[in-house]
Scaffold this motif. Structure first.
Motif, PDB file in Angstrom:
ATOM      1  N   TYR A 201       0.816  -1.219   0.000  1.00 10.37           N
ATOM      2  CA  TYR A 201       0.000   0.000   0.000  1.00 10.37           C
ATOM      3  C   TYR A 201       0.849   1.268   0.000  1.00 10.37           C
ATOM      4  O   TYR A 201       0.413   2.303  -0.497  1.00 10.37           O
ATOM      5  CB  TYR A 201      -0.947   0.009   1.207  1.00 10.37           C
ATOM      6  CG  TYR A 201      -2.026  -1.043   1.141  1.00 10.37           C
ATOM      7  CD1 TYR A 201      -3.028  -0.994   0.187  1.00 10.37           C
ATOM      8  CD2 TYR A 201      -2.040  -2.100   2.045  1.00 10.37           C
ATOM      9  CE1 TYR A 201      -4.018  -1.967   0.120  1.00 10.37           C
ATOM     10  CE2 TYR A 201      -3.032  -3.080   1.992  1.00 10.37           C
ATOM     11  CZ  TYR A 201      -4.014  -3.004   1.027  1.00 10.37           C
ATOM     12  OH  TYR A 201      -4.994  -3.963   0.962  1.00 10.37           O
ATOM     13  N   ASN A 202       2.046   1.198   0.532  1.00 11.55           N
ATOM     14  CA  ASN A 202       2.912   2.380   0.576  1.00 11.55           C
ATOM     15  C   ASN A 202       3.375   2.814  -0.812  1.00 11.55           C
ATOM     16  O   ASN A 202       3.870   3.923  -0.979  1.00 11.55           O
ATOM     17  CB  ASN A 202       4.132   2.121   1.465  1.00 11.55           C
ATOM     18  CG  ASN A 202       3.739   1.957   2.914  1.00 11.55           C
ATOM     19  OD1 ASN A 202       2.842   2.646   3.406  1.00 11.55           O
ATOM     20  ND2 ASN A 202       4.383   1.038   3.601  1.00 11.55           N
ATOM     21  N   TRP A 203       3.254   1.950  -1.796  1.00 12.35           N
ATOM     22  CA  TRP A 203       3.667   2.293  -3.151  1.00 12.35           C
ATOM     23  C   TRP A 203       2.524   2.840  -4.002  1.00 12.35           C
ATOM     24  O   TRP A 203       2.707   3.134  -5.181  1.00 12.35           O
ATOM     25  CB  TRP A 203       4.254   1.078  -3.850  1.00 12.35           C
ATOM     26  CG  TRP A 203       5.526   0.577  -3.238  1.00 12.35           C
ATOM     27  CD1 TRP A 203       6.290   1.181  -2.265  1.00 12.35           C
ATOM     28  CD2 TRP A 203       6.188  -0.641  -3.537  1.00 12.35           C
ATOM     29  NE1 TRP A 203       7.372   0.413  -1.957  1.00 12.35           N
ATOM     30  CE2 TRP A 203       7.341  -0.724  -2.721  1.00 12.35           C
ATOM     31  CE3 TRP A 203       5.923  -1.681  -4.410  1.00 12.35           C
ATOM     32  CZ2 TRP A 203       8.212  -1.789  -2.767  1.00 12.35           C
ATOM     33  CZ3 TRP A 203       6.796  -2.746  -4.459  1.00 12.35           C
ATOM     34  CH2 TRP A 203       7.935  -2.796  -3.647  1.00 12.35           C
TER      35      TRP A 203
ATOM     36  N   TYR B 160      -0.115   5.652  -5.039  1.00 10.37           N
ATOM     37  CA  TYR B 160      -0.260   7.102  -4.969  1.00 10.37           C
ATOM     38  C   TYR B 160      -1.169   7.572  -6.110  1.00 10.37           C
ATOM     39  O   TYR B 160      -1.479   6.818  -7.034  1.00 10.37           O
ATOM     40  CB  TYR B 160       1.103   7.786  -5.062  1.00 10.37           C
ATOM     41  CG  TYR B 160       1.912   7.356  -6.260  1.00 10.37           C
ATOM     42  CD1 TYR B 160       1.800   8.021  -7.471  1.00 10.37           C
ATOM     43  CD2 TYR B 160       2.757   6.248  -6.194  1.00 10.37           C
ATOM     44  CE1 TYR B 160       2.512   7.612  -8.581  1.00 10.37           C
ATOM     45  CE2 TYR B 160       3.476   5.825  -7.301  1.00 10.37           C
ATOM     46  CZ  TYR B 160       3.347   6.514  -8.486  1.00 10.37           C
ATOM     47  OH  TYR B 160       4.051   6.087  -9.580  1.00 10.37           O
ATOM     48  N   GLU B 161      -1.565   8.817  -6.037  1.00 11.79           N
ATOM     49  CA  GLU B 161      -2.466   9.386  -7.030  1.00 11.79           C
ATOM     50  C   GLU B 161      -1.859   9.323  -8.432  1.00 11.79           C
ATOM     51  O   GLU B 161      -0.674   9.588  -8.625  1.00 11.79           O
ATOM     52  CB  GLU B 161      -2.765  10.839  -6.674  1.00 11.79           C
ATOM     53  CG  GLU B 161      -3.714  11.521  -7.635  1.00 11.79           C
ATOM     54  CD  GLU B 161      -4.011  12.959  -7.264  1.00 11.79           C
ATOM     55  OE1 GLU B 161      -5.003  13.496  -7.770  1.00 11.79           O
ATOM     56  OE2 GLU B 161      -3.248  13.550  -6.468  1.00 11.79           O
ATOM     57  N   ASP B 162      -2.694   8.980  -9.401  1.00 14.60           N
ATOM     58  CA  ASP B 162      -2.318   8.975 -10.809  1.00 14.60           C
ATOM     59  C   ASP B 162      -3.237   9.987 -11.492  1.00 14.60           C
ATOM     60  O   ASP B 162      -4.397   9.684 -11.788  1.00 14.60           O
ATOM     61  CB  ASP B 162      -2.496   7.568 -11.381  1.00 14.60           C
ATOM     62  CG  ASP B 162      -2.129   7.470 -12.852  1.00 14.60           C
ATOM     63  OD1 ASP B 162      -2.144   8.499 -13.562  1.00 14.60           O
ATOM     64  OD2 ASP B 162      -1.845   6.348 -13.298  1.00 14.60           O
TER      65      ASP B 162
ATOM     66  N   ARG C 138      -5.732   6.076  -1.273  1.00 11.92           N
ATOM     67  CA  ARG C 138      -4.359   6.373  -1.704  1.00 11.92           C
ATOM     68  C   ARG C 138      -4.311   6.908  -3.132  1.00 11.92           C
ATOM     69  O   ARG C 138      -3.466   7.732  -3.455  1.00 11.92           O
ATOM     70  CB  ARG C 138      -3.474   5.147  -1.543  1.00 11.92           C
ATOM     71  CG  ARG C 138      -3.193   4.840  -0.073  1.00 11.92           C
ATOM     72  CD  ARG C 138      -2.335   3.601   0.096  1.00 11.92           C
ATOM     73  NE  ARG C 138      -2.043   3.363   1.488  1.00 11.92           N
ATOM     74  CZ  ARG C 138      -1.010   3.886   2.151  1.00 11.92           C
ATOM     75  NH1 ARG C 138      -0.162   4.672   1.537  1.00 11.92           N
ATOM     76  NH2 ARG C 138      -0.830   3.611   3.422  1.00 11.92           N
ATOM     77  N   LEU C 139      -5.203   6.434  -3.989  1.00  8.13           N
ATOM     78  CA  LEU C 139      -5.275   6.931  -5.364  1.00  8.13           C
ATOM     79  C   LEU C 139      -6.033   8.256  -5.456  1.00  8.13           C
ATOM     80  O   LEU C 139      -6.096   8.853  -6.535  1.00  8.13           O
ATOM     81  CB  LEU C 139      -5.956   5.901  -6.267  1.00  8.13           C
ATOM     82  CG  LEU C 139      -5.181   4.628  -6.577  1.00  8.13           C
ATOM     83  CD1 LEU C 139      -6.068   3.631  -7.316  1.00  8.13           C
ATOM     84  CD2 LEU C 139      -3.936   4.931  -7.392  1.00  8.13           C
ATOM     85  N   LYS C 140      -6.636   8.659  -4.341  1.00 12.46           N
ATOM     86  CA  LYS C 140      -7.481   9.864  -4.286  1.00 12.46           C
ATOM     87  C   LYS C 140      -8.676   9.746  -5.248  1.00 12.46           C
ATOM     88  O   LYS C 140      -9.036  10.695  -5.942  1.00 12.46           O
ATOM     89  CB  LYS C 140      -6.660  11.122  -4.566  1.00 12.46           C
ATOM     90  CG  LYS C 140      -5.565  11.362  -3.557  1.00 12.46           C
ATOM     91  CD  LYS C 140      -4.886  12.689  -3.790  1.00 12.46           C
ATOM     92  CE  LYS C 140      -3.692  12.970  -2.979  1.00 12.46           C
ATOM     93  NZ  LYS C 140      -3.523  12.775  -1.660  1.00 12.46           N
TER      94      LYS C 140
END
Length: 160
Positions: free
Chosen positions: A21-23, A25-27, A58-60
């Motif tokens: 999960y730490n990897w 991020y928003e795309d 995490r992906l927003k």
């Protein structure tokens, strides 16, 4: 009305194996293409609600979907009864509404096709789809698929 239904793992978010999960991020490019979808969007995953929520946060993308369907709701894909229950929530009795389903698993697409959904295979070997009657379209990744499909829908070009 068009409904867009997305699988989560290896479709909306590519990881092909163990997930960290730490990897995640928003795309912004993915967000842009999701925003271009002119219809309601749903997530349909074999993951649990906690997993789906963590990834979407995490992906927003948490605010992009009308509903998130998980295995805790009706069971696991590719069980066609699970697809039927999800379809009932999305389209109800109005089967004239179009559902476009994106998934990386051929068996899931087979079940979706059997209930009348338009199927898009998201997979590195998407070109081999020509041998499958249950796959309507294929793309190497979701962003490529949405870019093409949103353009085609905008100009009212209908897929097979």
């Amino acid at each position: 009305m068009i409904h867009f239904v997305f699988d989560l793992d290896d479709t909306l978010m590519l990881h092909r194996g163990n997930i960290n999960y730490n990897w995640i991020y928003e795309d912004k490019e993915l967000t842009y293409h999701l925003d271009q979808c002119q219809g309601k969007k749903y997530l349909f995953t074999n993951g649990n609600a906690l997993h789906a929520s963590e990834i979407l946060d995490r992906l927003k993308l948490s605010d992009k979907f009308e509903r998130v369907f998980t295995r805790e709701d009706y069971g696991y894909k590719p069980d066609v009864r699970v697809f039927q229950k999800v379809d009932q929530e999305i389209r109800g009795e109005d089967k004239s509404q179009r559902v476009i389903f994106f998934d990386d698993m051929s068996d899931n697409l087979r079940s979706a096709k059997s209930i009348g959904w338009y199927t898009c295979w998201i997979h590195p070997y998407f070109e081999s789809r020509i041998f499958s009657d249950h796959i309507d379209d294929g793309y190497p990744d979701l962003k490529s698929g949405l870019k093409y499909i949103n353009k085609e829908l905008k100009y009212n070009i209908h897929h097979k």
